[in-house]
Design a protein around this motif. Structure first.
Motif, PDB file in Angstrom:
ATOM      1  N   GLN A  84     -39.185  12.780  33.696  1.00 46.01           N
ATOM      2  CA  GLN A  84     -37.884  13.414  33.989  1.00 46.01           C
ATOM      3  C   GLN A  84     -36.749  12.703  33.259  1.00 46.01           C
ATOM      4  O   GLN A  84     -35.607  12.716  33.703  1.00 46.01           O
ATOM      5  CB  GLN A  84     -37.591  13.413  35.491  1.00 46.01           C
ATOM      6  N   ARG A  85     -37.067  12.083  32.152  1.00 46.73           N
ATOM      7  CA  ARG A  85     -36.116  11.216  31.462  1.00 46.73           C
ATOM      8  C   ARG A  85     -35.313  12.002  30.435  1.00 46.73           C
ATOM      9  O   ARG A  85     -35.882  12.601  29.522  1.00 46.73           O
ATOM     10  CB  ARG A  85     -36.890  10.081  30.794  1.00 46.73           C
ATOM     11  N   LEU A  86     -33.971  11.981  30.606  1.00 48.06           N
ATOM     12  CA  LEU A  86     -33.077  12.652  29.682  1.00 48.06           C
ATOM     13  C   LEU A  86     -32.281  11.628  28.878  1.00 48.06           C
ATOM     14  O   LEU A  86     -32.142  10.476  29.289  1.00 48.06           O
ATOM     15  CB  LEU A  86     -32.107  13.565  30.440  1.00 48.06           C
ATOM     16  N   GLU A  87     -31.756  12.083  27.754  1.00 44.75           N
ATOM     17  CA  GLU A  87     -30.901  11.224  26.952  1.00 44.75           C
ATOM     18  C   GLU A  87     -29.775  12.047  26.344  1.00 44.75           C
ATOM     19  O   GLU A  87     -29.858  13.283  26.247  1.00 44.75           O
ATOM     20  CB  GLU A  87     -31.685  10.503  25.861  1.00 44.75           C
ATOM     21  N   TRP A  88     -28.721  11.352  25.966  1.00 48.76           N
ATOM     22  CA  TRP A  88     -27.544  11.963  25.331  1.00 48.76           C
ATOM     23  C   TRP A  88     -27.565  11.593  23.867  1.00 48.76           C
ATOM     24  O   TRP A  88     -27.646  10.411  23.516  1.00 48.76           O
ATOM     25  CB  TRP A  88     -26.289  11.430  26.016  1.00 48.76           C
ATOM     26  N   ARG A  89     -27.487  12.596  23.001  1.00 45.53           N
ATOM     27  CA  ARG A  89     -27.490  12.367  21.560  1.00 45.53           C
ATOM     28  C   ARG A  89     -26.131  12.767  21.008  1.00 45.53           C
ATOM     29  O   ARG A  89     -25.819  13.956  20.884  1.00 45.53           O
ATOM     30  CB  ARG A  89     -28.603  13.157  20.884  1.00 45.53           C
ATOM     31  N   ALA A  90     -25.318  11.762  20.708  1.00 47.94           N
ATOM     32  CA  ALA A  90     -23.938  11.989  20.287  1.00 47.94           C
ATOM     33  C   ALA A  90     -23.780  11.692  18.804  1.00 47.94           C
ATOM     34  O   ALA A  90     -24.336  10.717  18.290  1.00 47.94           O
ATOM     35  CB  ALA A  90     -22.989  11.106  21.101  1.00 47.94           C
ATOM     36  N   GLU A  91     -22.998  12.525  18.132  1.00 48.98           N
ATOM     37  CA  GLU A  91     -22.708  12.338  16.708  1.00 48.98           C
ATOM     38  C   GLU A  91     -21.399  11.581  16.554  1.00 48.98           C
ATOM     39  O   GLU A  91     -20.382  11.957  17.141  1.00 48.98           O
ATOM     40  CB  GLU A  91     -22.619  13.687  16.004  1.00 48.98           C
ATOM     41  N   LEU A  92     -21.417  10.524  15.747  1.00 47.97           N
ATOM     42  CA  LEU A  92     -20.216   9.721  15.516  1.00 47.97           C
ATOM     43  C   LEU A  92     -19.965   9.564  14.022  1.00 47.97           C
ATOM     44  O   LEU A  92     -20.922   9.434  13.238  1.00 47.97           O
ATOM     45  CB  LEU A  92     -20.372   8.327  16.131  1.00 47.97           C
ATOM     46  N   PRO A  93     -18.694   9.549  13.595  1.00 44.10           N
ATOM     47  CA  PRO A  93     -18.403   9.247  12.186  1.00 44.10           C
ATOM     48  C   PRO A  93     -18.747   7.797  11.890  1.00 44.10           C
ATOM     49  O   PRO A  93     -18.831   6.962  12.802  1.00 44.10           O
ATOM     50  CB  PRO A  93     -16.893   9.508  12.088  1.00 44.10           C
ATOM     51  N   GLU A  94     -18.925   7.494  10.616  1.00 48.97           N
ATOM     52  CA  GLU A  94     -19.411   6.170  10.240  1.00 48.97           C
ATOM     53  C   GLU A  94     -18.486   5.047  10.703  1.00 48.97           C
ATOM     54  O   GLU A  94     -18.956   3.978  11.098  1.00 48.97           O
ATOM     55  CB  GLU A  94     -19.621   6.089   8.734  1.00 48.97           C
ATOM     56  N   ALA A  95     -17.160   5.284  10.709  1.00 51.89           N
ATOM     57  CA  ALA A  95     -16.233   4.228  11.129  1.00 51.89           C
ATOM     58  C   ALA A  95     -16.448   3.843  12.586  1.00 51.89           C
ATOM     59  O   ALA A  95     -16.303   2.678  12.963  1.00 51.89           O
ATOM     60  CB  ALA A  95     -14.795   4.685  10.918  1.00 51.89           C
ATOM     61  N   ALA A  96     -16.791   4.811  13.424  1.00 48.35           N
ATOM     62  CA  ALA A  96     -17.046   4.525  14.840  1.00 48.35           C
ATOM     63  C   ALA A  96     -18.483   4.062  15.061  1.00 48.35           C
ATOM     64  O   ALA A  96     -18.748   3.210  15.918  1.00 48.35           O
ATOM     65  CB  ALA A  96     -16.755   5.760  15.680  1.00 48.35           C
ATOM     66  N   LEU A  97     -19.403   4.601  14.272  1.00 44.19           N
ATOM     67  CA  LEU A  97     -20.820   4.275  14.473  1.00 44.19           C
ATOM     68  C   LEU A  97     -21.097   2.793  14.271  1.00 44.19           C
ATOM     69  O   LEU A  97     -21.904   2.200  14.995  1.00 44.19           O
ATOM     70  CB  LEU A  97     -21.673   5.113  13.513  1.00 44.19           C
ATOM     71  N   VAL A  98     -20.437   2.188  13.308  1.00 42.98           N
ATOM     72  CA  VAL A  98     -20.707   0.779  13.010  1.00 42.98           C
ATOM     73  C   VAL A  98     -20.237  -0.146  14.136  1.00 42.98           C
ATOM     74  O   VAL A  98     -20.611  -1.319  14.167  1.00 42.98           O
ATOM     75  CB  VAL A  98     -20.047   0.362  11.683  1.00 42.98           C
ATOM     76  N   GLN A  99     -19.421   0.363  15.058  1.00 44.94           N
ATOM     77  CA  GLN A  99     -18.945  -0.462  16.170  1.00 44.94           C
ATOM     78  C   GLN A  99     -19.871  -0.402  17.379  1.00 44.94           C
ATOM     79  O   GLN A  99     -19.722  -1.189  18.302  1.00 44.94           O
ATOM     80  CB  GLN A  99     -17.548   0.014  16.604  1.00 44.94           C
ATOM     81  N   VAL A 100     -20.808   0.527  17.367  1.00 49.01           N
ATOM     82  CA  VAL A 100     -21.687   0.735  18.521  1.00 49.01           C
ATOM     83  C   VAL A 100     -22.928  -0.145  18.389  1.00 49.01           C
ATOM     84  O   VAL A 100     -23.503  -0.277  17.308  1.00 49.01           O
ATOM     85  CB  VAL A 100     -22.097   2.219  18.631  1.00 49.01           C
ATOM     86  N   GLU A 101     -23.333  -0.730  19.507  1.00 45.68           N
ATOM     87  CA  GLU A 101     -24.524  -1.579  19.540  1.00 45.68           C
ATOM     88  C   GLU A 101     -25.433  -1.139  20.684  1.00 45.68           C
ATOM     89  O   GLU A 101     -24.970  -0.533  21.670  1.00 45.68           O
ATOM     90  CB  GLU A 101     -24.137  -3.047  19.731  1.00 45.68           C
ATOM     91  N   GLU A 102     -26.708  -1.453  20.555  1.00 45.63           N
ATOM     92  CA  GLU A 102     -27.658  -1.136  21.620  1.00 45.63           C
ATOM     93  C   GLU A 102     -27.269  -1.866  22.908  1.00 45.63           C
ATOM     94  O   GLU A 102     -26.832  -3.015  22.878  1.00 45.63           O
ATOM     95  CB  GLU A 102     -29.075  -1.541  21.201  1.00 45.63           C
ATOM     96  N   GLY A 103     -27.428  -1.166  24.026  1.00 45.15           N
ATOM     97  CA  GLY A 103     -27.105  -1.753  25.322  1.00 45.15           C
ATOM     98  C   GLY A 103     -25.701  -1.501  25.802  1.00 45.15           C
ATOM     99  O   GLY A 103     -25.371  -1.831  26.948  1.00 45.15           O
ATOM    100  N   MET A 104     -24.839  -0.909  24.960  1.00 49.36           N
ATOM    101  CA  MET A 104     -23.462  -0.641  25.388  1.00 49.36           C
ATOM    102  C   MET A 104     -23.434   0.473  26.440  1.00 49.36           C
ATOM    103  O   MET A 104     -24.209   1.430  26.358  1.00 49.36           O
ATOM    104  CB  MET A 104     -22.594  -0.255  24.192  1.00 49.36           C
ATOM    105  N   PRO A 105     -22.534   0.362  27.428  1.00 48.14           N
ATOM    106  CA  PRO A 105     -22.453   1.386  28.475  1.00 48.14           C
ATOM    107  C   PRO A 105     -21.929   2.718  27.936  1.00 48.14           C
ATOM    108  O   PRO A 105     -21.110   2.755  27.026  1.00 48.14           O
ATOM    109  CB  PRO A 105     -21.475   0.786  29.495  1.00 48.14           C
ATOM    110  N   VAL A 106     -22.426   3.797  28.538  1.00 49.39           N
ATOM    111  CA  VAL A 106     -22.005   5.155  28.205  1.00 49.39           C
ATOM    112  C   VAL A 106     -21.601   5.848  29.500  1.00 49.39           C
ATOM    113  O   VAL A 106     -22.267   5.674  30.529  1.00 49.39           O
ATOM    114  CB  VAL A 106     -23.149   5.935  27.524  1.00 49.39           C
TER     115      VAL A 106
END
Length: 345
Positions: A191-213
């Motif tokens: 029953q596991r769902l996930e959110w797949r969000a598209e980000l521009p490269e300037a924002a994507l480089v700031q995101v790291e694994e484990g960050m809260p959503v």
């Protein structure tokens, strides 16, 4: 007095009148238009957030079918939305033909076993050639394999859940003749769902694994998740990348929905003012800065992160300027104000 003298006198009078009007417009207001409270910008550590939108999808959606061809469906044990456990029966085929094949294979095995025992006895007594005895013994091996195959086909007649999960799709009805490999059901694993969000490269480089959503379900309830992974590459046309976020408790979210949310980045120290000081006009944000003589100047600013009752000011404000908080929405550029304590405002 001549006409020339009258015209000269009239011109001088108009000039004096215009000069008086100009002096009156240039003079600063003498009476405060409003009593206001002020605050100075403060440096605070705030979490940064990136807004994004994306689809709610299954972490892993398993396509289920049978391994037999030409068999008729006897019953479908589940409906879409049913929560199932690993090993639970989902669908059953008509087993009458399969049961007959199994009985025949078991009967053949009994005959072959008897012949194999007889062949071993005859070989010990040297009553037959060794090759004939071995042929009888080999017949048992073949019959046993055929019986095992018939039992396996009987097991294949029941489609069982390979994992815990929830049924997400059904494309089969009782009485339908099925073929091996055809899609009959779909199962969202765990029953596991996930959110797949598209980000521009300037924002994507700031995101790291484990960050809260943080997302919001259709019923208004917040849904929290965690960044599981980030796509290693960008789309060459849109210059965007995908963030995959686990949603352990999706609440009212369902696979296939589109949801807006925020990714909380690492904290940083920023310049902030009270959110009540922000005035929105004509699609822009402004602050009113108190200057010399308590005359305010309207200042267009660029906002950043918000946290509670404060907001980050990215551009448009110096660190030592006072801004109007209470009463800002009633001011105009150049107004004279009376500064009072917040409790008096």
């Amino acid at each position: 007095m001549t006409a020339f003298d009258l015209r000269a006198l009239l011109a001088i009078s108009c000039g004096l009148l215009l000069a008086a009007c100009g002096a009156e417009e240039a003079a600063p207001p003498s009476t405060p238009s409003l009593s206001v409270s002020v605050a100075e910008p403060a440096m605070q550590t705030l979490p940064r957030r990136v807004a994004a939108s994306g689809s709610i999808t299954a972490w892993e959606e398993v396509v289920l079918g049978v391994e037999l061809t030409g068999q008729r469906v006897a019953s479908v044990e589940v409906e879409v939305g049913d929560v199932v456990e690993k090993g639970q029966a989902l669908l059953k085929l008509d087993t009458r033909t399969l049961a007959m094949e199994l009985r025949q294979a078991e009967a053949n095995l009994q005959v072959a076993s008897a012949n194999a025992r007889r062949g071993e006895r005859l070989r010990r007594e040297q009553l037959v050639a060794a090759s004939e005895a071995e042929q009888l013994i080999a017949g048992e091996v073949t019959a046993r394999a055929q019986a095992e195959n018939a039992r396996l086909r009987m097991e294949f007649a029941t489609l069982r859940a390979p994992h815990d999960g929830v049924i997400s799709a059904r494309s089969v009805q009782p009485g339908q003749v099925v073929t091996a490999g055809a899609e009959l059901l779909r199962l969202i694993r765990d029953q596991r769902l996930e959110w797949r969000a598209e980000l521009p490269e300037a924002a994507l480089v700031q995101v790291e694994e484990g960050m809260p959503v943080r997302l919001q379900a259709p019923d208004g309830q917040p849904v929290e998740g965690t960044v599981r992974t980030i796509s290693p590459g960008l789309d060459s046309r849109s210059r965007t990348g995908t963030v995959f976020a686990d949603l352990p408790e999706p609440g009212g979210l369902r696979a296939g929905m589109y949801a807006a949310g925020e990714i909380e980045l690492a904290e940083r120290e920023v310049r902030t003012v009270p959110a009540a000081a922000i005035v929105e006009r004509d699609g822009y944000r402004y602050l009113f800065v108190v200057g010399e003589g308590d005359i305010v100047a309207q200042r267009r600013v660029e906002l950043g992160a918000r946290s509670g009752d404060v907001v980050e000011i990215r551009e448009g404000l110096e660190g030592d300027e006072r801004v109007v908080v209470e009463g800002a929405g009633f001011l105009a550029d150049g107004d004279l104000v009376r500064v009072v304590a917040a409790s008096e405002g």
